[in-house]
Design a protein around this motif. Structure first.
Motif, mmCIF file in Angstrom:
data_model
loop_
_atom_site.group_PDB
_atom_site.id
_atom_site.type_symbol
_atom_site.label_atom_id
_atom_site.label_comp_id
_atom_site.label_asym_id
_atom_site.label_seq_id
_atom_site.Cartn_x
_atom_site.Cartn_y
_atom_site.Cartn_z
ATOM 1 N N ILE A 77 32.257 12.700 -48.323
ATOM 2 C CA ILE A 77 33.285 13.369 -49.123
ATOM 3 C C ILE A 77 34.642 13.313 -48.419
ATOM 4 N N GLY A 78 35.648 12.926 -49.179
ATOM 5 C CA GLY A 78 37.001 12.823 -48.643
ATOM 6 C C GLY A 78 37.458 11.394 -48.441
ATOM 7 N N SER A 79 36.502 10.453 -48.412
ATOM 8 C CA SER A 79 36.871 9.058 -48.164
ATOM 9 C C SER A 79 37.721 8.478 -49.296
ATOM 10 N N SER A 80 37.428 8.867 -50.535
ATOM 11 C CA SER A 80 38.204 8.320 -51.659
ATOM 12 C C SER A 80 39.655 8.790 -51.623
ATOM 13 N N GLN A 81 39.894 9.979 -51.040
ATOM 14 C CA GLN A 81 41.272 10.476 -50.946
ATOM 15 C C GLN A 81 42.111 9.620 -50.013
ATOM 16 N N ILE A 82 41.453 8.959 -49.073
ATOM 17 C CA ILE A 82 42.173 8.087 -48.144
ATOM 18 C C ILE A 82 42.645 6.828 -48.857
ATOM 19 N N ILE A 83 41.730 6.131 -49.503
ATOM 20 C CA ILE A 83 42.085 4.845 -50.104
ATOM 21 C C ILE A 83 42.880 5.003 -51.402
ATOM 22 N N ASN A 84 42.762 6.164 -52.045
ATOM 23 C CA ASN A 84 43.491 6.390 -53.300
ATOM 24 C C ASN A 84 44.769 7.196 -53.108
ATOM 25 N N HIS A 85 45.160 7.415 -51.868
ATOM 26 C CA HIS A 85 46.354 8.232 -51.617
ATOM 27 C C HIS A 85 47.579 7.559 -52.241
ATOM 28 N N PRO A 86 48.465 8.346 -52.854
ATOM 29 C CA PRO A 86 49.636 7.757 -53.529
ATOM 30 C C PRO A 86 50.579 7.001 -52.601
ATOM 31 N N LEU A 87 50.547 7.280 -51.302
ATOM 32 C CA LEU A 87 51.472 6.611 -50.390
ATOM 33 C C LEU A 87 51.330 5.093 -50.434
ATOM 34 N N TRP A 88 50.094 4.595 -50.583
ATOM 35 C CA TRP A 88 49.882 3.142 -50.575
ATOM 36 C C TRP A 88 50.617 2.485 -51.747
ATOM 37 N N LYS A 89 50.487 3.107 -52.930
ATOM 38 C CA LYS A 89 51.160 2.572 -54.119
ATOM 39 C C LYS A 89 52.676 2.684 -53.977
ATOM 40 N N ILE A 90 53.120 3.805 -53.456
ATOM 41 C CA ILE A 90 54.553 4.041 -53.306
ATOM 42 C C ILE A 90 55.171 3.020 -52.356
ATOM 43 N N LEU A 91 54.512 2.755 -51.240
ATOM 44 C CA LEU A 91 55.017 1.773 -50.282
ATOM 45 C C LEU A 91 54.965 0.356 -50.851
ATOM 46 N N LYS A 92 53.878 0.060 -51.546
ATOM 47 C CA LYS A 92 53.697 -1.303 -52.050
ATOM 48 C C LYS A 92 54.724 -1.648 -53.119
ATOM 49 N N TYR A 93 54.993 -0.700 -54.025
ATOM 50 C CA TYR A 93 55.910 -0.975 -55.131
ATOM 51 C C TYR A 93 57.306 -0.416 -54.898
ATOM 52 N N GLN A 94 57.507 0.225 -53.740
ATOM 53 C CA GLN A 94 58.818 0.698 -53.310
ATOM 54 C C GLN A 94 59.530 1.488 -54.413
ATOM 55 N N ILE A 95 58.991 2.671 -54.661
ATOM 56 C CA ILE A 95 59.519 3.543 -55.712
ATOM 57 C C ILE A 95 60.759 4.269 -55.197
ATOM 58 N N PHE A 96 61.940 3.773 -55.585
ATOM 59 C CA PHE A 96 63.197 4.325 -55.096
ATOM 60 C C PHE A 96 64.014 4.998 -56.200
ATOM 61 N N ASP A 97 63.516 4.993 -57.441
ATOM 62 C CA ASP A 97 64.227 5.633 -58.541
ATOM 63 C C ASP A 97 64.151 7.150 -58.396
ATOM 64 N N GLU A 98 65.263 7.838 -58.624
ATOM 65 C CA GLU A 98 65.322 9.289 -58.391
ATOM 66 C C GLU A 98 64.276 10.052 -59.202
ATOM 67 N N ASP A 99 64.166 9.769 -60.489
ATOM 68 C CA ASP A 99 63.210 10.493 -61.326
ATOM 69 C C ASP A 99 61.762 10.202 -60.908
ATOM 70 N N LEU A 100 61.484 8.947 -60.563
ATOM 71 C CA LEU A 100 60.126 8.593 -60.130
ATOM 72 C C LEU A 100 59.784 9.254 -58.799
ATOM 73 N N ILE A 101 60.771 9.354 -57.920
ATOM 74 C CA ILE A 101 60.546 10.022 -56.637
ATOM 75 C C ILE A 101 60.148 11.481 -56.873
ATOM 76 N N LEU A 102 60.852 12.152 -57.764
ATOM 77 C CA LEU A 102 60.555 13.557 -58.041
ATOM 78 C C LEU A 102 59.182 13.716 -58.688
ATOM 79 N N LEU A 103 58.806 12.770 -59.539
ATOM 80 C CA LEU A 103 57.477 12.812 -60.153
ATOM 81 C C LEU A 103 56.390 12.639 -59.100
#
Length: 264
Positions: A77-103
């Motif tokens: 338990i807890g392993s899926s939270q590691i691989i599914n953490h939003p940071l990976w997607k954020i870094l990969k797609y470089q979310i720099f839009d103000e509204d998306l950052i707040l979301l």
């Protein structure tokens, strides 16, 4: 159409996931190596492709499918939270839009975002709030500071973006101290992170100067001997891995030869 090329983020998230559940299950005392782990999840398999899966996961060479992530989560338990953490997607797609950052900030745990937002809106906060977030030394705190750094850039707050950048680079060692599953993967994660964050220096009427930071210099000058050794050993292993070495920044050829003599 072929498979998309793997990125540093793909390596980082899979290795982190693997090391998390591997460390957890080995700590139970029943598993001593990768082969024991494969038997635990899949039983005795004659199919070589199945047998080699965990070897690929160990070095991030393959990304597990959803059913495999669920299977591992059922036993760790807890392993899926590691691989599914939003940071990976954020870094990969470089979310720099103000509204998306707040979301994205709104999706992070309450214990983190309560310092900077209320009812889904950013509230007044100061550097002490950022320091408190950094003190957690977690993937959540890293993600929060990263998003706030880029939010500061979008709203033209040099103080916010610079404070977040400084706290990020100075909290990397803490992340490793508190999370053993990043002892290997951090090499890819920190390289990617430092490619995307920067200090801004204002000079007269000129465009702000962006100053990139080198986490290896912070490691060399500021990290404890124990954490420094863990980090340099992980990096040395990746430098001599035929499928990973190209993802590690080049260094002095003499040092590469030294790594080989020390660790091969």
């Amino acid at each position: 159409m072929g498979r998309p090329l793997r990125t540093r983020i793909d390596f980082a998230k899979t290795i982190s996931w693997y090391d998390f559940f591997y460390n957890q299950l080995v700590s139970l005392g029943r598993y001593k190596n990768d082969y024991d782990m494969e038997k635990f999840f899949y039983g005795y398999q004659k199919d070589h492709k199945v047998q080699s899966l965990f070897k690929k996961y160990k070095f991030g060479l393959s990304t597990p499918q959803k059913y495999q992530i669920i299977n591992v989560e059922s036993k760790c338990i807890g392993s899926s939270q590691i691989i599914n953490h939003p940071l990976w997607k954020i870094l990969k797609y470089q979310i720099f839009d103000e509204d998306l950052i707040l979301l994205e900030l709104a999706t992070l745990p309450h214990y983190i975002v309560e310092f900077i937002s209320s009812n889904g809106r950013i509230k007044d906060f100061d550097k002490s709030c950022l320091e408190h977030i950094a003190s957690y030394g977690s993937l959540d705190s890293l993600c929060t500071l990263y998003l706030l750094h880029h939010w500061g850039v979008t709203i033209n707050s040099t103080a916010l973006s610079n404070d977040c950048c400084s706290l990020l680079i100075n909290s990397l060692e803490l992340l490793l101290k508190r999370n053993p599953h990043f002892h290997r993967s951090h090499v890819f994660l920190f390289d990617e992170l430092c490619d995307q964050i920067f200090l801004m220096e204002l000079k007269g009427y000129s465009r702000p100067l962006k100053i990139k930071l080198n986490w290896r210099e912070y490691r060399r000058k500021n990290w404890s001997s124990e954490v420094k050794e863990i980090s340099t050993k992980a990096e040395a292993d990746f430098r001599i891995h035929p499928k990973l070495q190209d993802f590690i920044p080049s260094t002095d050829p003499n040092l590469v030869e030294l790594y080989k003599k020390l660790f091969v």
